[in-house]
Motif scaffolding. Sequence first.
Motif, PDB file in Angstrom:
ATOM      1  N   GLN A 291       0.844  -1.184   0.000  1.00  0.00           N
ATOM      2  CA  GLN A 291       0.000   0.000   0.000  1.00  0.00           C
ATOM      3  C   GLN A 291       0.882   1.237   0.000  1.00  0.00           C
ATOM      4  O   GLN A 291       1.695   1.429   0.906  1.00  0.00           O
ATOM      5  CB  GLN A 291      -0.920   0.038   1.227  1.00  0.00           C
ATOM      6  N   ASP A 292       0.713   2.054  -1.008  1.00  0.00           N
ATOM      7  CA  ASP A 292       1.458   3.299  -1.142  1.00  0.00           C
ATOM      8  C   ASP A 292       0.476   4.446  -1.269  1.00  0.00           C
ATOM      9  O   ASP A 292      -0.607   4.282  -1.840  1.00  0.00           O
ATOM     10  CB  ASP A 292       2.373   3.239  -2.364  1.00  0.00           C
ATOM     11  N   PRO A 293       0.823   5.613  -0.750  1.00  0.00           N
ATOM     12  CA  PRO A 293      -0.109   6.754  -0.757  1.00  0.00           C
ATOM     13  C   PRO A 293      -0.643   7.052  -2.155  1.00  0.00           C
ATOM     14  O   PRO A 293       0.124   7.143  -3.116  1.00  0.00           O
ATOM     15  CB  PRO A 293       0.760   7.901  -0.227  1.00  0.00           C
TER      16      PRO A 293
ATOM     17  N   VAL B 117       2.572  -6.385  -9.160  1.00  0.00           N
ATOM     18  CA  VAL B 117       3.891  -5.772  -8.953  1.00  0.00           C
ATOM     19  C   VAL B 117       4.850  -6.763  -8.298  1.00  0.00           C
ATOM     20  O   VAL B 117       5.314  -6.553  -7.171  1.00  0.00           O
ATOM     21  CB  VAL B 117       3.779  -4.469  -8.130  1.00  0.00           C
ATOM     22  N   PRO B 118       5.250  -7.846  -8.973  1.00  0.00           N
ATOM     23  CA  PRO B 118       6.035  -8.890  -8.329  1.00  0.00           C
ATOM     24  C   PRO B 118       7.546  -8.662  -8.291  1.00  0.00           C
ATOM     25  O   PRO B 118       8.257  -9.346  -7.529  1.00  0.00           O
ATOM     26  CB  PRO B 118       5.734 -10.108  -9.208  1.00  0.00           C
TER      27      PRO B 118
ATOM     28  N   LEU C  45      -4.156  -0.439  -2.820  1.00  0.00           N
ATOM     29  CA  LEU C  45      -3.380  -1.649  -2.573  1.00  0.00           C
ATOM     30  C   LEU C  45      -3.094  -2.330  -3.908  1.00  0.00           C
ATOM     31  O   LEU C  45      -3.981  -2.451  -4.751  1.00  0.00           O
ATOM     32  CB  LEU C  45      -4.155  -2.621  -1.684  1.00  0.00           C
ATOM     33  N   ARG C  46      -1.873  -2.787  -4.072  1.00  0.00           N
ATOM     34  CA  ARG C  46      -1.494  -3.491  -5.298  1.00  0.00           C
ATOM     35  C   ARG C  46      -0.997  -4.885  -4.940  1.00  0.00           C
ATOM     36  O   ARG C  46      -0.205  -5.061  -4.017  1.00  0.00           O
ATOM     37  CB  ARG C  46      -0.413  -2.704  -6.047  1.00  0.00           C
ATOM     38  N   LEU C  47      -1.449  -5.859  -5.702  1.00  0.00           N
ATOM     39  CA  LEU C  47      -1.138  -7.254  -5.416  1.00  0.00           C
ATOM     40  C   LEU C  47       0.279  -7.580  -5.857  1.00  0.00           C
ATOM     41  O   LEU C  47       0.667  -7.353  -7.007  1.00  0.00           O
ATOM     42  CB  LEU C  47      -2.141  -8.149  -6.141  1.00  0.00           C
ATOM     43  N   ILE C  48       1.068  -8.167  -4.943  1.00  0.00           N
ATOM     44  CA  ILE C  48       2.450  -8.532  -5.242  1.00  0.00           C
ATOM     45  C   ILE C  48       2.517  -9.973  -5.741  1.00  0.00           C
ATOM     46  O   ILE C  48       2.961 -10.259  -6.853  1.00  0.00           O
ATOM     47  CB  ILE C  48       3.341  -8.360  -3.998  1.00  0.00           C
ATOM     48  N   HIS C  49       2.112 -10.893  -4.891  1.00  0.00           N
ATOM     49  CA  HIS C  49       2.045 -12.311  -5.212  1.00  0.00           C
ATOM     50  C   HIS C  49       0.832 -12.897  -4.491  1.00  0.00           C
ATOM     51  O   HIS C  49       0.350 -12.326  -3.515  1.00  0.00           O
ATOM     52  CB  HIS C  49       3.299 -13.059  -4.730  1.00  0.00           C
ATOM     53  N   TYR C  50       0.400 -14.046  -4.962  1.00  0.00           N
ATOM     54  CA  TYR C  50      -0.675 -14.722  -4.272  1.00  0.00           C
ATOM     55  C   TYR C  50      -0.481 -16.228  -4.373  1.00  0.00           C
ATOM     56  O   TYR C  50       0.374 -16.724  -5.133  1.00  0.00           O
ATOM     57  CB  TYR C  50      -2.040 -14.303  -4.819  1.00  0.00           C
TER      58      TYR C  50
END
Lengths: 116, 114
Positions: free
Chosen positions: A37-39, A60-61, A43-48
Amino acid sequence: NAGVTQTPKFRVLKTGQSMTLLCAQDMNHEYMYWYRQDPGMGLRLIHYSVGEGTTAKGEVPDGYNVSRLKKQNFLLGLESAAPSQTSVYFCASSYSSAGDAADTQYFGPGTRLTVL
Amino acid sequence: AQSVTQPDIHITVSEGASLELRCNYSYGATPYLFWYVQSPGQGLQLLLKYFSGDTLVQGIKGFEAEFKRSQSSFNLRKPSVHWSDAAEYFCAVAPSSNTGKLIFGQGTTLQVKP
């Protein structure tokens, strides 16, 4: 029932250092996620992960690796930290064994990471 | 590509006043839509979700949201805001039916004046 827990809560790293963030859930959930989470960016998904032993890339991996050796744990690794990885990291989990996209994600309290 | 837009970055309302937070999405099929709330220093908590049926969805803490397909919107409403509602609110869409991945909007910060 603790839900989703994250360790540590805060961390300061120097550029080039490595670290691992731990996420644990006690709800027997199949699906687990790592977000940053960046201002102004949500929220952006990195990995799942859709199950034990499986992982996949999100939005954004780059610069991150993950592992899901046990169903209840999902680890996020930074091999060589960069200032651009300064962020708040959230882990989430959901039941979704049938792949129901409407299933609720439960979030941990977050880890605030600063890379100098 | 799927996307979610929350046009308002900050909103300030007086306690007791009504609230509407806007959310627009871009997605070809019928989406699954969510609203989450994040109190300061906390993780996200689900307020409500829509995936089929009645387009007016009731959630926790007195919130509701209405899905309008023609406007690609899923706006969050509350008739009377309480000081404890001050938080950041995120709209999200689930674009895939087999991974549960969410795409989040940028968030709207709600400030409540006494």
